[in-house]
Design an enzyme around this catalytic site. Structure first.
Site, PDB file in Angstrom:
ATOM      1  NE  ARG A 108      -3.923   0.335   2.159  1.00  0.00           N
ATOM      2  CZ  ARG A 108      -5.183   0.412   2.604  1.00  0.00           C
ATOM      3  NH1 ARG A 108      -5.376   1.620   3.859  1.00  0.00           N
ATOM      4  NH2 ARG A 108      -5.861  -0.518   2.234  1.00  0.00           N
ATOM      5  CG  HIS A 135      -8.518  -0.364  -2.853  1.00  0.00           C
ATOM      6  ND1 HIS A 135      -8.015  -1.394  -2.427  1.00  0.00           N
ATOM      7  CD2 HIS A 135      -9.095  -0.084  -1.567  1.00  0.00           C
ATOM      8  CE1 HIS A 135      -8.330  -1.828  -1.837  1.00  0.00           C
ATOM      9  NE2 HIS A 135      -9.116  -0.492  -0.448  1.00  0.00           N
ATOM     10  CD  GLN A 138     -13.220  -2.421  -0.472  1.00  0.00           C
ATOM     11  OE1 GLN A 138     -11.959  -3.099   0.526  1.00  0.00           O
ATOM     12  NE2 GLN A 138     -14.761  -3.220  -0.577  1.00  0.00           N
ATOM     13  CG  ASP A 230     -14.042   5.668  -0.874  1.00  0.00           C
ATOM     14  OD1 ASP A 230     -13.878   5.969   0.249  1.00  0.00           O
ATOM     15  OD2 ASP A 230     -13.283   5.369  -1.457  1.00  0.00           O
ATOM     16  CB  CYS A 271     -14.355   0.459   0.024  1.00  0.00           C
ATOM     17  SG  CYS A 271     -13.979   2.606   0.669  1.00  0.00           S
ATOM     18  NE  ARG A 311     -10.776  -5.481   0.055  1.00  0.00           N
ATOM     19  CZ  ARG A 311      -9.576  -4.749   0.577  1.00  0.00           C
ATOM     20  NH1 ARG A 311     -10.075  -4.168   1.120  1.00  0.00           N
ATOM     21  NH2 ARG A 311      -8.776  -4.991   0.222  1.00  0.00           N
TER      22      ARG A 311
HETATM   23  N1   CP Z   1     -11.498  -1.472   2.919  1.00  0.00           N
HETATM   24  C1   CP Z   1     -10.168  -0.562   2.596  1.00  0.00           C
HETATM   25  O1   CP Z   1      -9.079  -1.034   1.844  1.00  0.00           O
HETATM   26  O2   CP Z   1      -9.892  -0.769   5.106  1.00  0.00           O
HETATM   27  P1   CP Z   1      -8.244  -0.618   5.399  1.00  0.00           P
HETATM   28  O3   CP Z   1      -8.479   1.111   4.908  1.00  0.00           O
HETATM   29  O4   CP Z   1      -8.595  -0.401   6.570  1.00  0.00           O
HETATM   30  O5   CP Z   1      -7.633  -1.347   4.465  1.00  0.00           O
HETATM   31  N1  NVA Z   2     -10.718   6.316  -1.168  1.00  0.00           N
HETATM   32  C1  NVA Z   2      -9.887   5.867  -0.102  1.00  0.00           C
HETATM   33  C2  NVA Z   2     -10.813   4.407  -0.095  1.00  0.00           C
HETATM   34  C3  NVA Z   2     -10.506   3.663   1.780  1.00  0.00           C
HETATM   35  C4  NVA Z   2     -10.371   1.594   1.926  1.00  0.00           C
HETATM   36  C5  NVA Z   2      -8.541   5.912   0.646  1.00  0.00           C
HETATM   37  O1  NVA Z   2      -8.106   5.834  -0.224  1.00  0.00           O
HETATM   38  O2  NVA Z   2      -8.844   6.904   1.670  1.00  0.00           O
END
Ligand code: CP
Ligand code: NVA
Length: 329
Positions: A108, A135, A138, A230, A271, A311
């Site tokens: 990430r 993402h 997800q 989101d 999400c 997930r």
């Molecule tokens: N949905 C998601 O990616 O959650 P986290 O940021 O907790 O991993």
């Molecule tokens: N758009 C959000 C998604 C979190 C899972 C972010 O990037 O923070």
């Protein structure tokens, strides 16, 4: 004949065909059923997986960790302070070291370029656990959730409400184009995806795929099977909060907005993490930051926790499929 995905990275779903995504979803459904039945074939025994998260994560990191442990893999979390990409040593050097030690990396980060550089030099599968642009893991879970609810993905009508340019919206659009979803992006004009991107994604899209973009709930919502949300500010954009509230305050998903689908059986998806009215101290103090009302988030038609569970099953499928015959390479 199954498609051989061994050795493949998952940086964005753009790199995967409809058949490949369908195979990942079939595998995830099978692994989910196996876990429910208490069957654990340890397909990743003696594999070593690195988890590198340069942004916070609860679900994604836990999903990869539980999935890897279920299949017998060893996990190592490397903290941002241990790996200082491009500061302590070059990305290319780190990638080549990790590639000698590990079998796969869940990563990430902020910019997508860093993912590409890591994957391009590691020689092992790298799975995008979220970056500023995409993402994909997800959206795999979301597609599985859609399939579980509606029996099929093609033709399912989803309205995504919020920041239509963020990583999640972009990945949903890619998923829609690949799998034949009818996706409506409901966002104010400054937060709508670029028309050129939408046109590019729809070129050569799967049969039934649609991406409509607009700012009118009355045009986007009628007939929708699902409404998807989101957060209004993504990680790294916290300084934009007031600007986003000003742009999105009329787009909070309330029971009244859900009613505009004209259907009592529409589901709600998110999400997570989510800001809903009573969710956190911050949400209680500043209710105007909430993208969804408690009544919607907690409603029996909400599927947010199914998505969160999926997930893990989909992360497991990605690891099992892409590491399947890596030892033989
Ligand atoms: N949905 C998601 O990616 O959650 P986290 O940021 O907790 O991993
Ligand atoms: N758009 C959000 C998604 C979190 C899972 C972010 O990037 O923070």
């Amino acid at each position: 004949m199954p498609i051989d995905l061994a050795g493949r990275s998952l940086l964005t779903l753009r790199d995967f065909s409809e058949a490949e995504i369908a195979q990942l979803l079939d595998c995830a459904a099978q692994l989910k059923a196996e876990k429910r039945a208490g069957v654990f074939p340890q397909r990743l025994a003696h594999r070593n997986i690195a988890l590198i998260f340069l942004k916070p994560s609860a679900r994604t990191r836990a999903a990869f960790a539980v999935a890897a442990a279920d299949e017998g893999a060893h996990l190592e979390a490397l903290l941002p302070g241990d790996i200082r990409f491009g500061e302590k040593e070059s990305v290319r050097d780190i990638a080549r070291v990790l590639g000698r030690l590990f079998d796969g990396i869940a990563f990430r980060c902020f910019g997508h370029e860093l993912l590409r550089e890591l994957a391009g030099n590691a020689g092992i599968p790298v799975w995008n656990a979220l970056c500023d642009s995409y993402h994909p893991t997800q959206v795999l879970a979301d597609l599985l959730t859609v399939r579980e609810n509606f029996g099929e993905i093609r033709g399912t009508r989803i309205a995504y409400v919020g920041d239509g340019r963020n990583n999640l919206a972009t990945s949903l659009m890619i998923g829609a184009a690949r799998m034949g979803l009818s996706l409506r992006i409901l966002a104010p004009p400054p937060l709508q995806p670029a028309p050129a991107l939408v046109a590019e994604l729809l070129r050569g899209a799967s049969q039934g795929a649609e991406i409509a973009v607009g700012s009118e709930p009355g045009a986007a919502l009628p007939g929708c099977d699902a409404v998807y949300g989101d957060v209004w500010v993504s990680m790294g954009e916290e300084h934009l909060l007031d600007e986003r509230i000003a742009l999105l305050r009329d787009y909070k998903v309330t029971p009244e907005l859900m009613a505009q689908t004209g259907r009592a059986d529409s589901i709600y998806m998110h999400c997570m993490p989510a800001l809903h009215d009573l969710s956190t101290e911050f949400a209680r103090q500043r209710p105007e930051v909430c993208e969804v009302a408690d009544e919607v988030f907690e409603h029996p038609q909400s599927r947010v926790f199914d998505q969160a569970e999926n997930r893990m099953h989909t992360a497991k499928a990605v690891m099992v499929q892409t590491l399947a015959s890596a030892r033989a390479r």
